[in-house]
Design a protein around this motif. Structure first.
Motif, PDB file in Angstrom:
ATOM      1  N   HIS A   1      38.557  44.247  44.318  1.00  0.00           N
ATOM      2  CA  HIS A   1      37.776  43.379  43.431  1.00  0.00           C
ATOM      3  C   HIS A   1      38.623  42.914  42.252  1.00  0.00           C
ATOM      4  O   HIS A   1      38.628  41.732  41.896  1.00  0.00           O
ATOM      5  CB  HIS A   1      36.540  44.111  42.902  1.00  0.00           C
ATOM      6  CG  HIS A   1      35.570  44.519  43.947  1.00  0.00           C
ATOM      7  ND1 HIS A   1      35.120  43.683  44.933  1.00  0.00           N
ATOM      8  CD2 HIS A   1      34.953  45.696  44.158  1.00  0.00           C
ATOM      9  CE1 HIS A   1      34.271  44.322  45.702  1.00  0.00           C
ATOM     10  NE2 HIS A   1      34.160  45.555  45.262  1.00  0.00           N
ATOM     11  N   PHE A   2      39.348  43.836  41.643  1.00  0.00           N
ATOM     12  CA  PHE A   2      40.176  43.487  40.495  1.00  0.00           C
ATOM     13  C   PHE A   2      41.274  42.497  40.889  1.00  0.00           C
ATOM     14  O   PHE A   2      41.499  41.509  40.193  1.00  0.00           O
ATOM     15  CB  PHE A   2      40.794  44.739  39.875  1.00  0.00           C
ATOM     16  CG  PHE A   2      41.666  44.418  38.695  1.00  0.00           C
ATOM     17  CD1 PHE A   2      41.102  44.158  37.463  1.00  0.00           C
ATOM     18  CD2 PHE A   2      43.041  44.356  38.833  1.00  0.00           C
ATOM     19  CE1 PHE A   2      41.904  43.831  36.371  1.00  0.00           C
ATOM     20  CE2 PHE A   2      43.846  44.032  37.757  1.00  0.00           C
ATOM     21  CZ  PHE A   2      43.272  43.767  36.521  1.00  0.00           C
ATOM     22  N   LEU A   3      41.950  42.758  41.999  1.00  0.00           N
ATOM     23  CA  LEU A   3      43.019  41.847  42.420  1.00  0.00           C
ATOM     24  C   LEU A   3      42.476  40.476  42.796  1.00  0.00           C
ATOM     25  O   LEU A   3      43.124  39.462  42.557  1.00  0.00           O
ATOM     26  CB  LEU A   3      43.824  42.442  43.575  1.00  0.00           C
ATOM     27  CG  LEU A   3      44.874  43.469  43.167  1.00  0.00           C
ATOM     28  CD1 LEU A   3      45.575  44.027  44.399  1.00  0.00           C
ATOM     29  CD2 LEU A   3      45.890  42.896  42.204  1.00  0.00           C
TER      30      LEU A   3
ATOM     31  N   LEU B   1      48.499  38.502  45.073  1.00  0.00           N
ATOM     32  CA  LEU B   1      48.871  39.915  45.144  1.00  0.00           C
ATOM     33  C   LEU B   1      47.975  40.634  46.147  1.00  0.00           C
ATOM     34  O   LEU B   1      46.792  40.326  46.282  1.00  0.00           O
ATOM     35  CB  LEU B   1      48.722  40.567  43.771  1.00  0.00           C
ATOM     36  CG  LEU B   1      49.590  39.991  42.658  1.00  0.00           C
ATOM     37  CD1 LEU B   1      49.224  40.626  41.327  1.00  0.00           C
ATOM     38  CD2 LEU B   1      51.059  40.198  42.963  1.00  0.00           C
ATOM     39  N   GLN B   2      48.553  41.612  46.848  1.00  0.00           N
ATOM     40  CA  GLN B   2      47.820  42.389  47.839  1.00  0.00           C
ATOM     41  C   GLN B   2      47.702  43.834  47.366  1.00  0.00           C
ATOM     42  O   GLN B   2      48.602  44.358  46.714  1.00  0.00           O
ATOM     43  CB  GLN B   2      48.538  42.346  49.192  1.00  0.00           C
ATOM     44  CG  GLN B   2      48.713  40.945  49.750  1.00  0.00           C
ATOM     45  CD  GLN B   2      47.402  40.259  50.019  1.00  0.00           C
ATOM     46  OE1 GLN B   2      46.490  40.852  50.591  1.00  0.00           O
ATOM     47  NE2 GLN B   2      47.301  39.012  49.606  1.00  0.00           N
TER      48      GLN B   2
ATOM     49  N   VAL C   1      50.674  48.448  42.528  1.00  0.00           N
ATOM     50  CA  VAL C   1      50.293  49.728  41.928  1.00  0.00           C
ATOM     51  C   VAL C   1      49.335  49.423  40.779  1.00  0.00           C
ATOM     52  O   VAL C   1      49.681  48.683  39.860  1.00  0.00           O
ATOM     53  CB  VAL C   1      51.531  50.484  41.403  1.00  0.00           C
ATOM     54  CG1 VAL C   1      51.106  51.764  40.690  1.00  0.00           C
ATOM     55  CG2 VAL C   1      52.490  50.768  42.524  1.00  0.00           C
ATOM     56  N   LEU C   2      48.135  49.972  40.853  1.00  0.00           N
ATOM     57  CA  LEU C   2      47.135  49.780  39.821  1.00  0.00           C
ATOM     58  C   LEU C   2      46.725  51.110  39.239  1.00  0.00           C
ATOM     59  O   LEU C   2      46.593  52.089  39.964  1.00  0.00           O
ATOM     60  CB  LEU C   2      45.892  49.085  40.383  1.00  0.00           C
ATOM     61  CG  LEU C   2      46.078  47.666  40.894  1.00  0.00           C
ATOM     62  CD1 LEU C   2      44.810  47.174  41.554  1.00  0.00           C
ATOM     63  CD2 LEU C   2      46.467  46.743  39.756  1.00  0.00           C
ATOM     64  N   GLU C   3      46.506  51.129  37.939  1.00  0.00           N
ATOM     65  CA  GLU C   3      46.035  52.338  37.274  1.00  0.00           C
ATOM     66  C   GLU C   3      44.724  52.013  36.568  1.00  0.00           C
ATOM     67  O   GLU C   3      44.620  51.004  35.863  1.00  0.00           O
ATOM     68  CB  GLU C   3      47.063  52.801  36.245  1.00  0.00           C
ATOM     69  CG  GLU C   3      46.675  54.035  35.497  1.00  0.00           C
ATOM     70  CD  GLU C   3      47.730  54.447  34.489  1.00  0.00           C
ATOM     71  OE1 GLU C   3      47.369  55.203  33.576  1.00  0.00           O
ATOM     72  OE2 GLU C   3      48.887  54.002  34.593  1.00  0.00           O
ATOM     73  N   ARG C   4      43.738  52.848  36.760  1.00  0.00           N
ATOM     74  CA  ARG C   4      42.431  52.636  36.128  1.00  0.00           C
ATOM     75  C   ARG C   4      42.492  53.122  34.691  1.00  0.00           C
ATOM     76  O   ARG C   4      42.864  54.258  34.405  1.00  0.00           O
ATOM     77  CB  ARG C   4      41.373  53.418  36.888  1.00  0.00           C
ATOM     78  CG  ARG C   4      39.978  53.110  36.465  1.00  0.00           C
ATOM     79  CD  ARG C   4      38.971  53.914  37.229  1.00  0.00           C
ATOM     80  NE  ARG C   4      39.210  53.797  38.651  1.00  0.00           N
ATOM     81  CZ  ARG C   4      38.366  54.177  39.583  1.00  0.00           C
ATOM     82  NH1 ARG C   4      37.226  54.716  39.256  1.00  0.00           N
ATOM     83  NH2 ARG C   4      38.646  54.039  40.864  1.00  0.00           N
TER      84      ARG C   4
END
Length: 57
Positions: free
Chosen positions: A31-33, A44-45, A50-53
């Protein structure tokens, strides 16, 4: 002119919907991407990113 109480309740409702969709949902990264890609014209896939909450109080 709306009173302050109505504005606060409406804002809180909108905020909780956003938080639920982008942080508590199991697909939050996708959802964010999707939102990020739409706003920035990128593609972006999830697998390559790399995502950090981070939660703000």
């Amino acid at each position: 002119m709306q009173d302050e109480k109505t504005n606060g309740e409406n804002r809180k409702h909108k905020d909780s919907l956003f938080v639920d969709y982008f942080s508590k949902d199991r697909d939050w990264k996708q959802h964010f991407l999707s939102l990020y890609n739409a706003l920035h014209g990128t593609n972006l896939q999830v697998a390559d990113t790399v995502l950090e909450r981070v939660n703000l109080e």
